[in-house]
Design a protein around this motif. Sequence first.
Motif, mmCIF file in Angstrom:
data_model
loop_
_atom_site.group_PDB
_atom_site.id
_atom_site.type_symbol
_atom_site.label_atom_id
_atom_site.label_comp_id
_atom_site.label_asym_id
_atom_site.label_seq_id
_atom_site.Cartn_x
_atom_site.Cartn_y
_atom_site.Cartn_z
ATOM 1 N N HIS A 150 1.259 11.607 6.505
ATOM 2 C CA HIS A 150 2.526 11.431 7.034
ATOM 3 C C HIS A 150 2.605 10.347 7.829
ATOM 4 O O HIS A 150 3.724 9.531 8.033
ATOM 5 N N ALA A 151 1.532 9.867 8.423
ATOM 6 C CA ALA A 151 1.428 8.611 9.010
ATOM 7 C C ALA A 151 1.927 7.261 8.073
ATOM 8 O O ALA A 151 2.454 6.380 8.351
ATOM 9 N N LEU A 152 1.532 7.457 6.862
ATOM 10 C CA LEU A 152 1.537 6.384 5.754
ATOM 11 C C LEU A 152 3.107 6.389 5.545
ATOM 12 O O LEU A 152 3.789 5.342 5.305
ATOM 13 N N THR A 153 3.758 7.552 5.758
ATOM 14 C CA THR A 153 5.366 7.455 5.321
ATOM 15 C C THR A 153 6.221 6.470 6.339
ATOM 16 O O THR A 153 7.097 5.699 5.950
ATOM 17 N N THR A 154 5.481 6.210 7.632
ATOM 18 C CA THR A 154 6.319 5.052 8.587
ATOM 19 C C THR A 154 5.306 3.880 8.529
ATOM 20 O O THR A 154 5.981 2.914 8.746
ATOM 21 N N HIS A 155 3.919 3.873 8.383
ATOM 22 C CA HIS A 155 3.121 2.957 8.325
ATOM 23 C C HIS A 155 2.814 2.392 7.080
ATOM 24 O O HIS A 155 1.527 1.839 7.260
ATOM 25 N N TYR A 156 3.164 2.470 6.168
ATOM 26 C CA TYR A 156 2.712 2.262 4.756
ATOM 27 C C TYR A 156 2.508 0.479 4.666
ATOM 28 O O TYR A 156 1.676 0.107 3.766
#
Length: 405
Positions: free
Chosen positions: A50-56
């Motif tokens: 989920h963090a990667l969806t915004t911090h990719y």
Amino acid sequence: MSTAATANNRVVSGMRPTGRLHLGHYHGVLKNWVKLQESYECFFFVADWHALTTHYEEPQVMAENVWDMVIDWLAAGVSPGAARLFIQSRVPEHAELFTLLGMITPLGWLERVPTYKDQQEKLRERDLATYGFLGYPLLQSADILIYRAGLVPVGEDQVAHVELTREVARRFNHLYGREPGFEEKAEAAITKMGKKNAKLYRDLRRRYQEQGDAQALEVARAMLESQQNISLGDRERLFGYLEGSGKIILPEPQALLTEAAKMPGLDGQKMSKSYGNTISLREEPEEVEKKLRTMPTDPARVRRTDPGDPEKCPVWQFHLVYSDEKTREWVQEGCRSAGIGCIECKQPIIEAVQAELRQIRERAREYEEDPSAVRSIINEGCERAREIARETMEEVREAMGLEYK
Ligand code: TRP
Ligand code: SF4
């Protein structure tokens, strides 16, 4: 409205590893987790995907924060003996369920989730016109449904995600819970529970179906939960048969709304990293003291002799979190009459926060000094989570025609 939630007392919640945890997380989320772990079977995980969806674009953010976040959890009292702690990406079954749920989820359902547009507006500096970001709440649904959780502790902003989860589960059960000969199979399953329980089940089912007795439904579900001698498939049939439809493969969870965090930031707004008004859980005592001493007060109190109004002062909000009735009265009276000074007023807060953080800091230090202990807590949690996730996936694959023999 019929809910397919079982009397399941399993709890699932995740947190994105996007930064150091602070007092806002502690009072808003972690204290609640600590309480829940005493009465429920809890699954708490690091939502790194989920963090990667915004911090990719900044993958290092995850590496920097994952272990610190777990240490903060442990330091706050989340117990590996009572709860399963794990990392989302280490249980790849979440991704498999996410993919399969994607087959049946209408695009409009995702486009209508309020956070989709809101977050795109709010995080304008990031390009969130991605497939992954649209899928964010569906990934969350997979996180929850894979453990067939009954309860999901979340804040107000996440309620819509749990609601989507319920709709997706309902659609899944509707599409795949229908099997040939369902009634006969359900009837056969009833007899497998033994005479006494079979009679009880039939009575409760009749009370629910004929009189809409919701309590009878509750009791029947609780009874099914405790049945040891029936298979998972039969249990799903019996859950579904209570309401008449078909098998309930993925039960609908309920949101457990966490009270809006009462914890204000140093400036009286909500405590949040993006406002720069936080006290982190492992902040050094000198820094804590300095931050509290310099935090703003009622601007009307320019001089010590000017009376003030606690309602206009962020320090008062801290008193609401930390102080007893007597201290609060002392503040109200002393502030309005200019009987006390602001530094004096802050003193009990400084002491309370320091005492709270001292305990957290000490526990954190133990884990900082023993990183391998943290690794094994997570490894164990991942293993236990996977056991359950695997079971669910077997059912799901079979339901969706993927069990080739
Ligand atoms: N989206 C949640 C948040 O931002 C984190 C999360 C991911 C979550 N998966 C979850 C919370 C499953 C509850 C259940 O806070
Ligand atoms: Fe705020 Fe306390 Fe000062 Fe009143 S006395 S303004 S409540 S810090």
